[in-house]
Design an enzyme around this catalytic site. Structure first.
Site, PDB file in Angstrom:
ATOM      1  N   ASN A  12       0.816  -1.048  -0.385  1.00 46.93           N
ATOM      2  CA  ASN A  12      -0.174  -0.452   0.160  1.00 46.93           C
ATOM      3  C   ASN A  12       1.131   1.069   0.407  1.00 46.93           C
ATOM      4  O   ASN A  12       1.221   1.168   0.659  1.00 46.93           O
ATOM      5  CB  ASN A  12      -0.679  -0.079   1.519  1.00 46.93           C
ATOM      6  CG  ASN A  12      -2.020   1.439   1.577  1.00 46.93           C
ATOM      7  OD1 ASN A  12      -1.775   2.041   0.543  1.00 46.93           O
ATOM      8  ND2 ASN A  12      -2.765   0.656   2.533  1.00 46.93           N
ATOM      9  N   ARG A  76      -2.971  -1.826  -3.139  1.00 49.34           N
ATOM     10  CA  ARG A  76      -3.361  -1.020  -2.991  1.00 49.34           C
ATOM     11  C   ARG A  76      -3.930  -0.160  -4.550  1.00 49.34           C
ATOM     12  O   ARG A  76      -2.593   0.526  -4.391  1.00 49.34           O
ATOM     13  CB  ARG A  76      -4.587  -0.575  -2.203  1.00 49.34           C
ATOM     14  CG  ARG A  76      -5.099   0.367  -1.561  1.00 49.34           C
ATOM     15  CD  ARG A  76      -4.580   1.078  -0.381  1.00 49.34           C
ATOM     16  NE  ARG A  76      -6.207   1.975  -0.013  1.00 49.34           N
ATOM     17  CZ  ARG A  76      -5.914   3.638   0.270  1.00 49.34           C
ATOM     18  NH1 ARG A  76      -4.736   3.451   1.180  1.00 49.34           N
ATOM     19  NH2 ARG A  76      -7.343   4.189  -0.006  1.00 49.34           N
ATOM     20  N   HIS A 165     -12.891   4.135   0.280  1.00 42.81           N
ATOM     21  CA  HIS A 165     -12.135   2.443   0.859  1.00 42.81           C
ATOM     22  C   HIS A 165     -13.469   1.335   0.987  1.00 42.81           C
ATOM     23  O   HIS A 165     -13.449   0.985   1.592  1.00 42.81           O
ATOM     24  CB  HIS A 165     -13.118   2.973   2.218  1.00 42.81           C
ATOM     25  CG  HIS A 165     -12.109   4.369   3.024  1.00 42.81           C
ATOM     26  ND1 HIS A 165     -13.037   5.816   3.687  1.00 42.81           N
ATOM     27  CD2 HIS A 165     -10.802   4.507   3.335  1.00 42.81           C
ATOM     28  CE1 HIS A 165     -12.021   6.344   4.960  1.00 42.81           C
ATOM     29  NE2 HIS A 165     -11.162   5.980   3.834  1.00 42.81           N
ATOM     30  N   ARG A 226      -9.956  16.306   6.686  1.00 39.72           N
ATOM     31  CA  ARG A 226     -10.655  16.985   5.000  1.00 39.72           C
ATOM     32  C   ARG A 226     -12.398  17.405   5.709  1.00 39.72           C
ATOM     33  O   ARG A 226     -12.703  17.161   6.925  1.00 39.72           O
ATOM     34  CB  ARG A 226     -10.587  16.075   4.220  1.00 39.72           C
ATOM     35  CG  ARG A 226      -9.453  15.595   3.535  1.00 39.72           C
ATOM     36  CD  ARG A 226     -10.224  14.643   2.623  1.00 39.72           C
ATOM     37  NE  ARG A 226      -9.016  13.702   2.234  1.00 39.72           N
ATOM     38  CZ  ARG A 226      -9.093  12.284   2.339  1.00 39.72           C
ATOM     39  NH1 ARG A 226      -9.774  11.273   2.637  1.00 39.72           N
ATOM     40  NH2 ARG A 226      -7.567  11.215   2.304  1.00 39.72           N
ATOM     41  N   GLU A 349      -8.002  -4.319   5.286  1.00 40.15           N
ATOM     42  CA  GLU A 349      -7.474  -3.924   4.363  1.00 40.15           C
ATOM     43  C   GLU A 349      -6.801  -4.973   3.745  1.00 40.15           C
ATOM     44  O   GLU A 349      -6.969  -5.607   2.356  1.00 40.15           O
ATOM     45  CB  GLU A 349      -7.359  -3.074   3.365  1.00 40.15           C
ATOM     46  CG  GLU A 349      -8.849  -1.544   3.741  1.00 40.15           C
ATOM     47  CD  GLU A 349      -7.890  -0.951   4.146  1.00 40.15           C
ATOM     48  OE1 GLU A 349      -7.942   0.633   5.203  1.00 40.15           O
ATOM     49  OE2 GLU A 349      -8.419   0.309   3.336  1.00 40.15           O
TER      50      GLU A 349
END
Ligand code: ADP
Length: 369
Positions: A12, A76, A165, A226, A349
């Site tokens: 990742n 990923r 996600h 964010r 993940e």
């Protein structure tokens, strides 16, 4: 190609980090894992992803594992656009397309690609697979992914909700179904991934039907740095007031807003809880806004789904902050006779990427027989 047993390495690559995990199949045991951070930063010692991945590989191969034991590498990749709705074996053509998709995900896809290109050089001949964050959301219906802008912008510029996600939402969906002793195709869930980035997904019969992140990961919930949803006219107004470029304003909305922007304290939820305990008003406000925005999405998705078996919380905040789960749970109890279960499921993940990679390998080797 070895397929049913073997080692799968997951990679990742972020803009300045590489997270890796090496899994053994079929046991799914983690053999080794690690993170390299601050890539490219002054004094970090690792100048780019190629150098970082060399270090990762040196560590793995140094521990007595040979290159031939690695069946595949699962990467990923954040943005797969409308094209990649399943994991794919990486080829020159796939690399070209991921590069093209960088215009939709300029902060993420280029870093993911650097990891792919470095692995191709360092681990020549080992199959590489791309697993996309957007893929799980490819089942979202048109009425939920089209923005109310001129329709041609969708056709000409790819303007639509993609969602992110996805690997995490899908992983916790499968785990929740198992815990509920139901087939994934029989569960309706609202999954809340609350980490540094935050998103919530409505899952109907095991498939994503709506999600809070949109064309980019900036839309939706309040996140660490964010802003999530804002009035789009604010972008125009602030550009005039602040006299900043579009790029600078993008940075402000991505890096200086959210929990950090409201509180002026931190983007880290633990620090906000500490500051609130010391009567810091803006830290308290940031937490309140975070919870409230999440509540609004969950409320909307309850109506979208009609029937909800469980609300699943994951990610650093989702897994650890009971206050948020209680806040949502109490509201639902007041509203519904049979409120959905509240579940906490740590996401994984990397395991999902490794499993998807292994599944693709099996399919390819079957086809080759
Ligand atoms: P990422 O999205 O980078 O994987 P994580 O899932 O690790 O991030 O989530 C990071 C967030 O989780 C941070 O805001 C952090 O403060 C918060 N967090 C982690 N552990 C706790 C905890 N015990 N209590 C409250 N917040 C926590």
């Amino acid at each position: 190609m070895k397929a049913k047993t073997g080692l799968i390495l997951t990679i990742n690559c972020g803009s300045s980090s590489i997270k890796y995990k090496l899994f053994s199949f079929p046991s799914e045991k983690v053999i080794t894992k690690g993170v390299i951070e601050h890539i490219g930063e002054a004094g970090a010692g690792v100048k780019d992803h190629h150098e970082g991945l060399k270090k990762v590989l040196d560590e793995i191969l140094g521990s007595g594992i040979s290159k031939d034991e690695i069946s595949a590498i699962g990467h990923r990749v954040v943005h797969g656009g409308e094209e990649f709705i399943e994991p794919v074996l990486i080829s020159a053509e796939v690399v070209r397309k991921i590069k093209e998709l960088s215009k939709l995900a300029p902060l993420h896809n280029p870093a993911n690609l650097e990891g792919i290109i470095a692995c191709e050089k360092i681990l020549k001949g080992v199959p590489q697979v791309a697993v996309f964050d957007t893929a799980f959301h490819s089942s979202i219906p048109e009425y939920a992914y089209i923005y109310a802008l001129p329709y041609e912008y969708y056709q000409n510029y790819g303007v639509r909700r993609y969602g992110f996600h996805g690997t995490s939402h899908w992983y916790v969906c499968l785990s929740a179904a198992k815990k509920l002793k139901k087939s994934p195709s029989k569960v309706n869930l609202i999954t809340c991934h609350l980490g540094n980035g935050c998103s919530v997904t409505a899952i109907k019969e095991g498939r994503s039907v709506d999600t809070s992140m949109g064309f980019t990961p900036l839309e939706g919930l309040v996140m660490g740095t964010r802003c999530g949803d804002i009035d789009p006219a604010l972008v125009l107004y602030l550009q005039g007031q602040l006299k900043v470029s579009a790029d600078q304003l993008g940075k402000i909305m991505n890096k200086e807003s959210g929990l950090k922007g409201i509180s002026g304290v931190s983007n880290d939820f633990r620090e906000l809880i500490e500051a609130r305990a010391k009567n810091n008003k803006r830290a308290a406000l940031a937490i309140e806004i975070f919870k409230y925005r999440l509540l609004k999405y969950i409320g909307a998705y309850c109506l979208v789904l009609g029937k909800v078996d469980a609300i699943v919380f994951t990610g650093g905040i989702g897994e650890n902050v009971k206050e948020i789960r209680d806040y949502v749970g109490q509201r639902l109890k007041r509203l519904l006779k049979n409120p959905p279960k509240i579940m906490v499921i740590p996401t994984d993940e990397e395991l999902m990427i490794a499993k998807r990679t292994m599944k693709l390998l099996k399919r390819i080797s079957k086809r080759g027989q």
